[in-house]
Design an enzyme around this catalytic site. Sequence first.
Site, PDB file in Angstrom:
ATOM      1  N   LEU A  73       0.884  -1.280   0.130  1.00 20.93           N
ATOM      2  CA  LEU A  73       0.033   0.054   0.007  1.00 20.93           C
ATOM      3  C   LEU A  73       0.851   1.335   0.103  1.00 20.93           C
ATOM      4  CD1 LEU A  73      -2.632  -1.180   2.557  1.00 20.93           C
ATOM      5  CD2 LEU A  73      -2.997  -1.084   0.078  1.00 20.93           C
ATOM      6  N   VAL A  81       3.789  -0.365   4.568  1.00 21.05           N
ATOM      7  CA  VAL A  81       2.648  -0.661   4.782  1.00 21.05           C
ATOM      8  C   VAL A  81       2.021  -1.697   3.596  1.00 21.05           C
ATOM      9  CG1 VAL A  81       0.348   0.144   5.285  1.00 21.05           C
ATOM     10  CG2 VAL A  81       2.024   1.380   5.854  1.00 21.05           C
ATOM     11  N   ASP A 188       2.937  12.824  16.025  1.00 23.52           N
ATOM     12  CA  ASP A 188       2.951  13.231  14.511  1.00 23.52           C
ATOM     13  C   ASP A 188       1.630  13.400  14.113  1.00 23.52           C
ATOM     14  OD1 ASP A 188       4.432  13.717  12.110  1.00 23.52           O
ATOM     15  OD2 ASP A 188       4.530  11.689  11.532  1.00 23.52           O
TER      16      ASP A 188
END
Length: 914
Positions: A73, A81, A188
């Site tokens: 992905l 990922v 983050d």
Amino acid sequence: MSTEPPIDAGSGSGDAGPPGTPDVVSTRPARVEDELDAALGLSLRTVDRSDEPVGDEREVPSRIGRYLVLDCLGHGGMGVVLEAFDPDLDRRVALKLLRSERSLGSSRLRLLREAQAMARLSHPNVVQVHDVGVDDDRVFLAMELVRGGTLRSWLRERPRGWAEILSVFVAAGHGLQAAHEAGLIHRDFKPDNVLMGEDGRVRVADFGLVGADGDSEDEGSERGGPATTSYLLASLTATGGVLGTPLYMAPEQYTGRRVGPAADQFAFCVALHEALLGAHPFHASSAPALAVNVVEGRYVAPTTVATVPRWLLLALRRGLASEPADRYPSLDELLRILEREPGRRRRRWAWAGALGLGLGSIGGMAWLWGSSEAPCSGGPATVAQTWSEPRREAVVAAMVAQPGHETDAEVMTRALDGYAERWAEAHHQLCLAHRDEAMSDERFDAAMGCLERGRAALDGVVATVTMGGPEVVSAATTAAAGLPSPSRCGELGWLALDVPLPAEPERAAAVVVLRERLARVEAVHDAGALSLALEELDAIAREVSALDHLPLRAELALVSGRLAMERGEWVRARRELALARSLGVESGMDLVAAEAAARALFVAAMLAGPESVEPDDEAMARALVGRVGQPPALAALLANNLGVLRAMAGDRAQALASFQRALSLADEADDVDPVDRWGYVTNVAIRSADPQVRDELLARAERLVQTTLGPGHRGNLELALLRARFTVDPREARRRTAAACERTRQEQPVAWSSCQLCHWRLAELDERLEDQGAARTAAEQALRCLDGPIPEEERGVVQVLRDKTAGYAAVLRGDHAEALARLDAAARALQGETDPGAAREWADVALLRARSLRALGRGEEAIEPLRRAIAAWEQGLAQAEFVELAERRDAATRLLAEVEAQRRSSMPSASSQR
């Protein structure tokens, strides 16, 4: 005296704009990252990552643990990922395979511990972590697979309304808060790490940098490298510096301090600010500059502002505080504030912060001070941004640097202290009224806009005075005393007449900004910086013209007309005020039209005399002031100017009645400029026939000037001269005049007009008291008053005064030939002048010429000039009880009688002619 402070009806931006305005934020989020990337050739995205896979990440295994890898992905800051299938639970998952260096040593243990904590966290607004494990010495996380896009891509799809944006961010905020309650910090948070699922649910994702509350940012020591402590270096560290994305990092992340939940709150507020306004709150052109702005709290207000409610922007400002302790105690408290909008009952929260700054305040917005336990307590902090101790010190330094203004510095600071207190109190009362639903949202926004224009004017005065210089310092206390009254901002009738905003959000924001600039430029002009003010006024005029908003054009014309009046530019004032009246009527701005019409009466009289004022103009002014409800300050202005017309026309009784009405109205109001109030008192005094009443009123005017404008203000000298001129007893008049003359000589630079007038009057009084030597000395001093540098535009008038004064000094010396030569020159220069003041100057010359002509045996030549002089003084006395005019008239009448008797006695008798 004919003016008063410009009427400031107040304005603000509503939560969703004027009626009919779509609730749409017109600016898309700015690509701040892209701008800085291009400028610096580096990425300002997550620092501790590589954008491309490296090493063993290029070869992804087909199976990780029990999970079957289906697709890649993307690559994130912490690894790769993958989309995978969980055969045990028969579902697809997102699998995050951490970078190998993140899977070693203490980092591995910490990541495993924190991932396990995340796996125990279950919240609808957090991407669910199902599993955590180690495969081939690499840590992996199995997470909920979310189909959809990121919050950033959602924001860029189309323009979004502020309420729509807010609802999405609040949902994401609940996900962050759930993590905080579990003892975790995201570190983050940004739009890229919030997923917008196809199912409509908002989820916070990418907890790859998650840390437990209390963790240090000293990541370098974990990896064997040095800790980064310099925020300038940290912002440029490609890897191994600090954790986070610089655009959203809190100051403590830059500086290597302990990172807690407040850092996530800061990032949340940065992202929401950017989404709402299309601008980063600490925008900079370089990464180091961004870091400095963030750490030092240098908020950069956007140059274009969308239709976003003021309460929301100010709520964000507290979350953007440099120190974690100054932010909200928890993200949950901020979310409670945000969630109550847009609810069924708007703005029913405690208003814990500074609500004062207008939407268009490009100079910066106030911090949301205080807490929910101290409702509506933000006024002092807001006004302190403009009037603070450092600025007070700068004002005092500028004033004491000018001789004679040491005491005025105390008056000035007292005036500004008082204004700041009244501003904060008005802010507090308005906030409470709105909180208790005694004031609608629209009126509240207008009231806040009105207050912000007052604060802009305050800033203009302070900034101008600190420039220093004699002209500025002399005008300083006048400008401070004339600041628009904060109490006016709470008058609902006044606010109902406010300038309407355009329907388009960007144009509405531009109107708010331009009105604040207009308020500031008026204050700068009143403070004596004329060239700066006029330059800025021209710039504003260009922008107003381009904006083409009729009500704002009307307000600009009114301001321009008033300032032209202050400069004595009557032609320009007439033109601007006529435009203001016309545009005001056309656009429904009755308040602007009314003030313009009232001022235009005075201007017309100054240009061409009272007979030039048409009855329809007076009727229009009365009707317009009546239409807006006869506000006392404006009604006083009209009454005063009508009194000026009556006085100039010689109707002293009607003039006195009008001036008395003006003073009575002014005494009812608390928003009348002290200079105008002083003028109203003076106008009543000099038309009063009773010497005692007159003297008491002038003494009141002196006290008013002393207390509000200071002992060094020029108004004190003007009133001292006026009081001396209206003193009937010659000895007391001489004492007062001598004291005033001494003050004129102390002025720097010497005001030639006051100096000449004072010493001329002193010579007259000495002569009346039969002290010829003192009279000659005073006349010679009056002539010396005219020796200094004279502006080009005043040289003609000054030359007339030189000839007239030299003629008087020659008369007192007995040099009548010299006297006639100088007086004849003055008479020729005044010939044909129709101004009443010039006519009285000519009358003074005629009386002196008559004295010399009689002494030279040519008295008959003075008969006709004396008759004209007496008529001129009678005209002046019809306006006011000027003692010196009555004395000159009486002296001319006696001299005329003597000359006529002498002529009759010299004529041959009837018997001698036979």
